[in-house]
Design an enzyme around this catalytic site. Structure first.
Site, PDB file in Angstrom:
ATOM      1  CG  ASN A  30      -1.757   1.230   1.337  1.00 11.28           C
ATOM      2  OD1 ASN A  30      -1.898   1.980   0.374  1.00 11.28           O
ATOM      3  ND2 ASN A  30      -2.345   1.462   2.507  1.00 11.28           N
ATOM      4  CE  LYS A  32       0.170   3.531   4.636  1.00 12.85           C
ATOM      5  NZ  LYS A  32      -0.018   3.673   6.059  1.00 12.85           N
ATOM      6  CG  HIS A 116      -5.914   1.924   5.000  1.00 14.71           C
ATOM      7  ND1 HIS A 116      -5.468   2.848   5.907  1.00 14.71           N
ATOM      8  CD2 HIS A 116      -4.883   1.054   4.800  1.00 14.71           C
ATOM      9  CE1 HIS A 116      -4.209   2.553   6.245  1.00 14.71           C
ATOM     10  NE2 HIS A 116      -3.838   1.472   5.593  1.00 14.71           N
ATOM     11  CD  GLU A 118      -3.003   5.555   6.558  1.00 13.76           C
ATOM     12  OE1 GLU A 118      -2.998   5.597   5.313  1.00 13.76           O
ATOM     13  OE2 GLU A 118      -2.057   5.065   7.215  1.00 13.76           O
ATOM     14  CD  GLU A 188      -3.760  -2.598   7.153  1.00 18.77           C
ATOM     15  OE1 GLU A 188      -2.638  -2.803   6.692  1.00 18.77           O
ATOM     16  OE2 GLU A 188      -4.412  -1.564   6.924  1.00 18.77           O
ATOM     17  N   GLY A 194       2.252   2.140  10.579  1.00 16.74           N
ATOM     18  CA  GLY A 194       3.199   3.252  10.426  1.00 16.74           C
ATOM     19  C   GLY A 194       3.883   3.660  11.715  1.00 16.74           C
ATOM     20  CB  SER A 234       5.088  -1.855  11.784  1.00 17.40           C
ATOM     21  OG  SER A 234       4.654  -0.529  12.008  1.00 17.40           O
TER      22      SER A 234
HETATM   23  C1  PEP Z   1      -0.892   0.096   5.831  1.00 19.00           C
HETATM   24  O1  PEP Z   1      -0.882   1.244   5.437  1.00 19.00           O
HETATM   25  O2  PEP Z   1      -1.816  -0.638   5.507  1.00 19.00           O
HETATM   26  C2  PEP Z   1       0.203  -0.368   6.680  1.00 19.00           C
HETATM   27  C3  PEP Z   1       0.136  -1.560   7.204  1.00 19.00           C
HETATM   28  O3  PEP Z   1       1.251   0.492   6.857  1.00 19.00           O
HETATM   29  P1  PEP Z   1       2.686   0.141   7.536  1.00 19.00           P
HETATM   30  O4  PEP Z   1       3.145  -1.163   6.974  1.00 19.00           O
HETATM   31  O5  PEP Z   1       3.572   1.274   7.150  1.00 19.00           O
HETATM   32  O6  PEP Z   1       2.464   0.037   9.010  1.00 19.00           O
END
Ligand code: PEP
Length: 272
Positions: A30, A32, A116, A118, A188, A194, A234
């Site tokens: 992803n 973003k 997601h 976000e 998630e 992040g 992460s």
């Molecule tokens: C994500 O944006 O779905 C995500 C898991 O980000 P990160 O791997 O940077 O934590």
């Protein structure tokens, strides 16, 4: 002996005991709101060579709308599939700034990341709206990656399962058993996105198992066993093997680490 070992592994991975196809591991990036066209094409060209020939793990890149068309030219005929990071649940019309499934399919998109955290947090997306998108994506030939997961305060107040259940049950409202063959779920935990804080493999597996059991209740054992449930938060090459090694963790949704071709390829290889 070798043959029996392989069959036993397949049965173990399947856990169905019946005639159920093994679910596929999928590792999706992803990106973003990152990467211009030139930068994106450069990463994909590098990734393409690094993951060439891997056919038992799905490789997906969720890129910004502006780069999808250029990426499509590079990934055409390779094992890399494209995802969009959002989509509007209408065929066309007066929805300024939005994008339809037809537009995405026209540039080679197969998957769409929906719900997601976000988008839930910064754009006020509700379960009801996410569900509308999931349904519309399926009706129009896109495969949704439905993101679910609790915030830190939910985990600290022992509400992880309640929140995840709410996201899964309402996100999948009116989605049929047949349609579930084209749905991917990404667990998630918001506190791990992040932040550099990863859920431990045991913490993640606990929730993945909860989701798997929930799918049995919503559908049936066969449907549940067929759904790919990714972990996101992460994920890096240093922790992916242990996470994906868990029984109900079928790959990853990877943010930051997917922006580097070598690191992302290492995560994909750890899922092979
Ligand atoms: C994500 O944006 O779905 C995500 C898991 O980000 P990160 O791997 O940077 O934590």
């Amino acid at each position: 002996m070798k043959y029996h070992k392989k069959i036993n592994m397949l049965i173990k991975a399947n856990k169905s005991g019946g005639d159920i196809p093994m679910r596929k591991r999928i590792v999706a990036g992803n990106w973003k709101m990152n990467k211009t066209n030139c930068e994106a094409v450069e990463i994909i060209k590098e990734l393409k060579d690094l993951v060439n020939g891997i056919d038992n793990v799905g490789v997906v890149i969720g890129a910004p709308f502006t780069v999808l068309s250029d990426l499509n030219k590079v990934v055409n005929g390779t094992n890399i599939k494209l995802a969009a990071q959002n989509m509007y649940p209408a065929a066309n019309g007066a929805y300024t700034g939005e994008i339809s499934p037809e537009m995405l399919k026209a540039v080679g998109v197969e998957y769409v990341i929906l719900g997601h955290s976000e988008r839930r947090e910064y754009f006020g997306e509700t379960n009801e709206f996410v569900n509308k998108k999931v349904k519309f994506a399926l009706d129009n030939g896109l495969k949704p990656i439905l993101c679910v997961g609790e915030k830190l305060e939910d985990r600290e107040s022992n509400n992880t399962e309640a929140v995840v259940e709410d996201h899964v049950v309402n996100g999948l409202k009116n989605i049929t058993k047949e349609e579930m063959k084209n749905v991917v779920i990404a667990y998630e935990p918001v506190w791990a996105i992040g932040t550099g804080k990863t859920a431990s493999p045991e913490q993640a597996e606990e929730v993945h198992k909860f989701i798997r059991n929930l799918l049995v209740k919503l559908y049936d054992e066969e449907t549940s066993q067929g759904v790919t449930i990714q972990y996101g938060g992460s994920m890096k090459s240093s922790n992916s093997k242990e996470l994906i090694g868990k029984e109900n963790i079928d790959g990853g949704l990877v943010g930051g680490a997917s922006l580097d071709a070598k690191e992302f390829a290492a995560i994909i290889k750890s899922a092979v």
